[in-house]
Scaffold this motif. Sequence first.
Motif, PDB file in Angstrom:
ATOM      1  N   VAL A  92      13.483 -18.601  41.467  1.00  0.00           N
ATOM      2  CA  VAL A  92      12.950 -17.746  42.131  1.00  0.00           C
ATOM      3  C   VAL A  92      14.280 -16.478  42.465  1.00  0.00           C
ATOM      4  O   VAL A  92      15.309 -17.260  42.627  1.00  0.00           O
ATOM      5  CB  VAL A  92      12.404 -18.294  43.737  1.00  0.00           C
ATOM      6  CG1 VAL A  92      12.245 -17.317  44.506  1.00  0.00           C
ATOM      7  CG2 VAL A  92      11.536 -19.161  43.437  1.00  0.00           C
ATOM      8  N   THR A  93      14.322 -15.567  42.625  1.00  0.00           N
ATOM      9  CA  THR A  93      14.732 -14.335  42.596  1.00  0.00           C
ATOM     10  C   THR A  93      13.937 -13.061  43.482  1.00  0.00           C
ATOM     11  O   THR A  93      12.789 -13.811  44.026  1.00  0.00           O
ATOM     12  CB  THR A  93      15.040 -13.615  41.175  1.00  0.00           C
ATOM     13  OG1 THR A  93      13.397 -12.735  41.168  1.00  0.00           O
ATOM     14  CG2 THR A  93      15.436 -14.202  39.855  1.00  0.00           C
ATOM     15  N   ASP A  94      15.033 -12.176  43.924  1.00  0.00           N
ATOM     16  CA  ASP A  94      14.374 -11.696  44.801  1.00  0.00           C
ATOM     17  C   ASP A  94      13.691 -10.336  44.498  1.00  0.00           C
ATOM     18  O   ASP A  94      13.881 -10.341  43.289  1.00  0.00           O
ATOM     19  CB  ASP A  94      15.355 -11.248  45.844  1.00  0.00           C
ATOM     20  CG  ASP A  94      16.847 -10.021  45.618  1.00  0.00           C
ATOM     21  OD1 ASP A  94      16.369 -10.107  44.036  1.00  0.00           O
ATOM     22  OD2 ASP A  94      17.581 -10.487  46.240  1.00  0.00           O
ATOM     23  N   GLY A  95      13.948  -9.268  44.912  1.00  0.00           N
ATOM     24  CA  GLY A  95      12.954  -7.939  44.627  1.00  0.00           C
ATOM     25  C   GLY A  95      14.051  -7.060  43.892  1.00  0.00           C
ATOM     26  O   GLY A  95      13.297  -6.773  42.690  1.00  0.00           O
ATOM     27  N   THR A  96      15.277  -7.945  43.490  1.00  0.00           N
ATOM     28  CA  THR A  96      16.595  -6.806  42.764  1.00  0.00           C
ATOM     29  C   THR A  96      16.745  -7.669  41.329  1.00  0.00           C
ATOM     30  O   THR A  96      17.328  -7.234  40.898  1.00  0.00           O
ATOM     31  CB  THR A  96      17.434  -6.679  43.497  1.00  0.00           C
ATOM     32  OG1 THR A  96      18.341  -7.603  43.874  1.00  0.00           O
ATOM     33  CG2 THR A  96      17.531  -6.077  44.706  1.00  0.00           C
ATOM     34  N   GLY A  97      15.843  -9.170  41.779  1.00  0.00           N
ATOM     35  CA  GLY A  97      16.423  -9.116  40.024  1.00  0.00           C
ATOM     36  C   GLY A  97      17.621 -10.601  40.202  1.00  0.00           C
ATOM     37  O   GLY A  97      17.647 -11.813  39.771  1.00  0.00           O
TER      38      GLY A  97
END
Length: 193
Positions: A92-97
Motif C-alpha cells: 500500500v502506498t499513499d497518493g505520492t507513491g
Amino acid sequence: MWMATPKKSSPVIQHRIVLASAAGLVCAFLLAACDSSNSDVSGTSAAGVAPVASAPATSASATLAPAGGGDSGSGQTATVRAEAVKGGGSVVTDGTGATLYRYDKDRPNPSRWTCAGACVKTWIPVIVPDSVRTVGVEKSLLGTVHRDGRKQLTLGGWPLYRYVGDTGAGQLNGQGKDGEWYAVTPSGGKSVF
C-alpha cells in the motif's frame, strides 16, 4: 449627524492581499498537479511500480469516522492505493507513491500505536483528513486511531507510517527494519518478500 468616510486601503495592504491570493492559487494548482502526476501514459507510477491488476475500475471514497478531537483538514482527501512491487506481492502506498508500513509492536484490535518520541522522527505517522480515496484497497479495512488530536490512518487495525529512508516513490528501504517494520499489504498484513 456625523458619518465616517471609508478609508482607502494602503498600497501595502493591497499588495499583500494580491500576493496571498496568488500564493493560494499556486498551492491549489500544485496540489492538483501532484495528484495527477502519479501516473504516466503507460499506467505506471513515476517509480515504475504498476498498479495492482485487481484494483477496481473506479475509485471508492471511504469517509472515516472521527477518531477524537482535532481537525485533520476537513474537506481534503487523502489517497491510498495497492501497488505491485518487483519481486512479487503488493504493498500500500499513499497518493505520492510512498510505501506505507506497519509496526509489529502496535496492536490492531483495538488499534493502538506504540511508536512515539524518537521513533516518529524515523517512522512518520500517516495523518489523514476525514476522507480517504482508495484504489485496490478494501475501504472497509480502513480506519483511524486518535493521535495527539489528529487521526492516524489504520489498515486492518494496524496504524500506518512512512519511513524517512524512502526518498522516492516505490522505495521499500524500511522493509524488515529491526525485524519489526514491514510494508503493509492491501489486506493489512505484513509483506514478507
